[in-house]
Design a protein around this motif. Structure first.
Motif, short mmCIF file in Angstrom:
data_model
loop_
_atom_site.label_atom_id
_atom_site.label_comp_id
_atom_site.label_asym_id
_atom_site.label_seq_id
_atom_site.Cartn_x
_atom_site.Cartn_y
_atom_site.Cartn_z
N PRO A 577 0.82 -1.22 0.00
CA PRO A 577 0.00 0.00 0.00
C PRO A 577 0.85 1.26 0.00
N LEU A 578 2.01 1.17 0.61
CA LEU A 578 2.91 2.32 0.64
C LEU A 578 3.39 2.66 -0.77
N PHE A 579 3.71 1.65 -1.55
CA PHE A 579 4.20 1.86 -2.90
C PHE A 579 3.05 2.20 -3.85
N MET A 580 1.87 1.63 -3.58
CA MET A 580 0.72 1.91 -4.43
C MET A 580 0.32 3.37 -4.38
N PHE A 581 0.43 4.00 -3.20
CA PHE A 581 -0.11 5.35 -3.05
C PHE A 581 0.49 6.36 -4.03
N PRO A 582 1.81 6.51 -4.09
CA PRO A 582 2.34 7.51 -5.04
C PRO A 582 2.11 7.13 -6.49
N ILE A 583 2.17 5.82 -6.80
CA ILE A 583 1.92 5.40 -8.19
C ILE A 583 0.50 5.78 -8.59
N LEU A 584 -0.47 5.40 -7.75
CA LEU A 584 -1.87 5.66 -8.08
C LEU A 584 -2.18 7.15 -8.10
N PHE A 585 -1.61 7.88 -7.17
CA PHE A 585 -1.86 9.32 -7.17
C PHE A 585 -1.31 9.94 -8.45
N GLY A 586 -0.13 9.47 -8.86
CA GLY A 586 0.44 9.99 -10.10
C GLY A 586 -0.37 9.60 -11.32
N LEU A 587 -0.79 8.33 -11.41
CA LEU A 587 -1.56 7.87 -12.56
C LEU A 587 -2.94 8.53 -12.61
N SER A 588 -3.57 8.68 -11.44
CA SER A 588 -4.88 9.35 -11.41
C SER A 588 -4.74 10.79 -11.87
N THR A 589 -3.67 11.44 -11.46
CA THR A 589 -3.42 12.81 -11.90
C THR A 589 -3.19 12.85 -13.41
N ASP A 590 -2.58 11.78 -13.96
CA ASP A 590 -2.40 11.69 -15.42
C ASP A 590 -3.73 11.85 -16.13
N TYR A 591 -4.70 11.04 -15.75
CA TYR A 591 -6.00 11.08 -16.42
C TYR A 591 -6.69 12.43 -16.21
N GLU A 592 -6.51 13.00 -15.01
CA GLU A 592 -7.06 14.33 -14.74
C GLU A 592 -6.43 15.35 -15.68
N VAL A 593 -5.13 15.26 -15.87
CA VAL A 593 -4.43 16.20 -16.75
C VAL A 593 -4.93 16.07 -18.18
N PHE A 594 -5.05 14.83 -18.68
CA PHE A 594 -5.47 14.63 -20.07
C PHE A 594 -6.89 15.13 -20.31
N LEU A 595 -7.77 14.90 -19.35
CA LEU A 595 -9.16 15.34 -19.51
C LEU A 595 -9.29 16.85 -19.31
N ILE A 596 -8.78 17.35 -18.20
CA ILE A 596 -8.98 18.76 -17.87
C ILE A 596 -8.24 19.69 -18.82
N SER A 597 -7.07 19.29 -19.30
CA SER A 597 -6.34 20.15 -20.23
C SER A 597 -7.16 20.33 -21.51
N ARG A 598 -7.87 19.26 -21.92
CA ARG A 598 -8.73 19.39 -23.12
C ARG A 598 -9.96 20.23 -22.82
N VAL A 599 -10.52 20.06 -21.63
CA VAL A 599 -11.66 20.90 -21.22
C VAL A 599 -11.23 22.36 -21.17
N ARG A 600 -10.04 22.61 -20.65
CA ARG A 600 -9.55 23.98 -20.53
C ARG A 600 -9.35 24.60 -21.92
N GLU A 601 -8.88 23.82 -22.87
CA GLU A 601 -8.73 24.33 -24.23
C GLU A 601 -10.07 24.82 -24.76
N GLU A 602 -11.11 24.02 -24.59
CA GLU A 602 -12.43 24.40 -25.07
C GLU A 602 -12.94 25.64 -24.35
N TYR A 603 -12.70 25.69 -23.04
CA TYR A 603 -13.16 26.85 -22.25
C TYR A 603 -12.45 28.12 -22.69
N ASP A 604 -11.14 28.03 -22.95
CA ASP A 604 -10.37 29.19 -23.37
C ASP A 604 -10.80 29.69 -24.75
N LEU A 605 -11.42 28.80 -25.53
CA LEU A 605 -11.93 29.21 -26.85
C LEU A 605 -13.29 29.89 -26.76
N GLY A 606 -13.86 29.95 -25.55
CA GLY A 606 -15.12 30.67 -25.38
C GLY A 606 -16.30 29.80 -24.99
#
Length: 709
Positions: A577-606
């Motif tokens: 569980p100790l090793f899982m925590f940073p891996i999972l937090f990093g991977l979960s943030t990956d998906y957040e980055v891929f989704l939100i960065s695309r959402v932000r692009e659309e939002y910045d376009l108006g």
């Protein structure tokens, strides 16, 4: 297009693609030849530092040199009593005494304490001159066969010990091949083209190969446990294919919108590539958060996995643009007819986002309750290294464990080694320990050849995995030893396991603070939104504790354990569980980055928040689903290996990615963003001024729409 560093890098690698490819081929060949040819030996001893068990081991090493190596144990059970089969047993003992790196074998016919009270069970300790990890597998396998071949006619002989476990359940196996095959299938379904499928695979292989070779060389400076290449390879394969998948997908979109191959490459790297850099950096930073634990081997694993992720990241933003230059507009060559058809209907993900956005409170509440329900078993999680009782029942290690546990009690497989610089103090503590609740027996005190130290072994009544065993160790340290005059250290593998678990519990809050804090900072820099960064952290924590709950239910409670390859219910391995925590937090943030960065692009376009979320989800859901499917298959493939701890890692990571890509990304994210509205993009002015600026990506082709909240 804004000519920032990502665009310049993409253009350089695209235009100089032959040189880039040649550099990668030559560099990878050199690194892998040197790395794999001069790899460092593994180090599987957890603990260390200033723990009492570590200090006890140092004292043993200094004054009992013959005890420096590990031991094997010949377990003996005779239906008619061990005395009746003495010639047969002594013949096997004679054969084993000539085994590789065996220095001595203690016969039970010379030491009466090695025979059980009923006379039907006995054991013979086999002293080695080196650690179990350094034992030749072929030699150990021969010794196992010698014991097994001598069994029969009422006599059962079995060999136990760490070297036996390593020989019978070696790491590795078919996991990498199965994970790679799964990636091929998922990429074919996602792209419908053999060429488009092949580019992420080739990129990932280069990154993983150089990363694993680097791990082999790094082991000379920072020794790592034997499972490090397996774990690093799994993570590297998962993120390496995923990162390339996101970039290739964006490249194909740019080509479909009419861009030339070089412009499409620049667009892909400036958008998806930029997200990949942030995502990969988050994973590396999260993994390096393990350094705060102060555990030498955990630090080595963290650095090894980080190196592999870093190499796959570099390959994704340098090698892949060069390969895209060779592919050009032929990226969709060698189409698979059934898989390459595109539907003209609105994407299912877009329609799904609309459903969630119409009922955000119901959807968000249901998803949160599901995650909390999955997390409930984690409240009873117990940490301990597994013993041979959790091995497959047809192995010699399990048979030896069963014989000793039946004849002497389960504590004989979890001895405590007490050592002192004062023989008088050792004798006083030994006498007191013999009358301590939870201690089954104590061996006579042995004095070192130089007369400067003494040691004895205390056998607890409970086994390594029993919850009562740590209480016995703490009772000896906190009460028995001080009352007897002190000056005695409680050590041995069992005590080392307990020290490691205690260290994990004490330092885990620091790990959480460091990983969450650094990840929040990276997200703030990329998405420039306090609400989204905090939301991501909370959702990541929810998905992680849900994965912990599933892991506890399967491994510790035994739910579906046999079906998933766990022979018996067992506590969760402390480092998992100790090793899982940073891996999972990093991977979960990956998906957040891929989704939100695309959402932000659309939002910045108006686009308004609702429209931006809908479009962002529609454009990323397919690729995130494909990426998650690859990771789930890669991680769950380790259920086929023999190492129980590695199985736990694979199960936990696979479940967590599945939860994150479905419940979190597809339900919680759109529901919460719908509820937050304009608050999603709130960033205080003072914070905006101090946050570093990020290179803006090129404008997406989506037309502007009126702003709506």
């Amino acid at each position: 297009m804004h000519d920032g560093p990502f665009v310049r890098l993409a253009r350089l690698c695209h235009r100089r693609r032959r040189r880039v490819l040649l550099l990668w081929i030559v560099g990878a060949a050199v690194v892998m030849t040197v790395g794999f040819g001069y790899s460092a030996p593994a180090d599987n001893v957890f603990g260390g530092g200033g723990t009492e068990s570590a200090r006890a081991q140092d004292l043993i090493k200094d004054h009992f040199p013959r005890q420096n190596g590990d031991t094997l144990t010949l377990a003996i059970h005779a239906d008619q009593g061990v005395a009746a089969v003495r010639p047969r047993v002594e013949r096997v003992i004679g054969e084993l005494s000539h085994g590789p790196h065996v220095t001595s074998v203690s016969s039970p016919y010379r030491v009466t304490s090695q025979v059980s009270p009923d006379g039907r069970t006995a054991f013979a300790p086999i002293q080695l001159d080196r650690a179990s990890a350094d034992m030749p597998t072929s030699g150990v396998t021969t010794m196992i066969a010698q014991a097994r071949d001598a069994s029969g006619d009422g006599l059962t002989l079995a060999l136990g010990g760490d070297a036996v476990v390593d020989a019978e359940t070696p790491g590795g196996g078919p996991t990498e091949g199965i994970g790679l095959l799964a990636a091929v299938v998922v990429l074919l379904i996602a792209f419908g083209s053999l060429l488009a499928m092949g580019l992420p695979i080739v990129t990932a292989i280069f990154g993983i190969g150089t990363g694993l070779a680097g791990i082999s060389l790094l082991g000379h400076v920072l020794p790592a446990p034997s499972f490090s290449p397996i774990v690093a390879g799994l993570i590297g394969l998962g993120v390496g294919v995923d990162y390339a998948l996101f970039i290739v997908t964006r490249y194909r979109e740019a080509l479909d919108d009419g861009a030339e191959p070089e412009e499409a490459t620049a667009t892909a790297i400036a958008t998806a590539g930029r997200s990949v850099v942030f995502a990969g950096t988050t994973v590396v930073v999260a993994l390096l958060g393990l350094l705060v634990m102060g555990q030498r081997l955990l630090s080595a694993v963290a650095v090894a996995a980080s190196l592999t992720v870093l190499m796959t990241l570099i390959a994704a933003v340098t090698l892949l643009p060069a390969l895209l230059g060779f592919a050009g507009r032929r990226i969709d060559r060698f189409r698979v007819p059934v898989l390459s058809r595109r539907s003209g209907r609105r994407p299912l993900s877009e329609r799904w986002a609309g459903v969630i956005q119409r009922r955000p409170v119901i959807a968000g509440t249901a998803a949160t309750l599901l995650l909390l329900l999955l997390a409930v078993p984690a409240l009873s999680m117990r940490l301990s290294f597994s013993d041979a009782g959790s091995r497959p029942h047809d192995t010699s290690a399990y048979t030896a464990h069963h014989i000793l546990a039946s004849g002497f009690g389960p504590g004989y497989d979890a001895p405590l080694v007490l050592v002192s610089r004062s023989p008088a103090a050792a004798n006083a503590v030994a006498a007191a320990a013999g009358h301590t609740p939870g201690i089954a027996s104590v061996t006579p005190v042995r004095t070192s050849d130089d007369g400067a130290a003494a040691m004895f072994v205390a056998y607890p009544r409970t086994g390594l995995q029993d919850a009562a065993t740590p209480d016995v160790v703490h009772r000896l340290r906190d009460t028995v030893v001080p009352r007897a005059g002190g000056g005695v250290l409680v050590g041995g593998p069992n005590a080392g396991t307990i020290d490691f678990s205690d260290s994990v519990s004490a330092r885990l809050p620091w790990l959480i603070v460091v990983v969450v804090g650094l990840s929040l900072l990276l997200l703030l820099v990329l998405v420039r939104s306090v609400a989204i960064a905090v939301k991501a952290a909370v959702m990541n924590l929810l998905s992680i504790v849900a994965a912990y709950g599933v892991l506890t239910a399967v491994v510790q409670w035994g739910w579906l354990g046999h079906q998933l390859g766990f022979p018996a219910a067992t506590p969760v391995t402390p480092w998992v569980p100790l090793f899982m925590f940073p891996i999972l937090f990093g991977l979960s943030t990956d998906y957040e980055v891929f989704l939100i960065s695309r959402v932000r692009e659309e939002y910045d376009l108006g686009a308004g928040t609702r429209t931006a979320v809908t479009r962002g989800l529609a454009r990323t859901a397919r690729v995130i689903t494909a990426a998650a499917a690859i990771m789930v298959c890669v991680f769950l493939s380790v259920l086929l290996v023999g190492d129980i701890a590695v199985k736990q890692v694979g199960l936990g990571l696979g479940v967590a990615v599945l939860i994150d890509a479905t419940v979190v990304r597809m339900v919680l994210v759109p529901a919460v963003m719908e509820l937050l509205g304009k608050v999603n993009w709130w960033l205080p002015g003072w914070l905006a001024r101090i946050l570093p600026a990020v290179e803006p990506g090129p404008p997406a082709p989506t037309p502007k729409v009126p702003v709506r909240s």
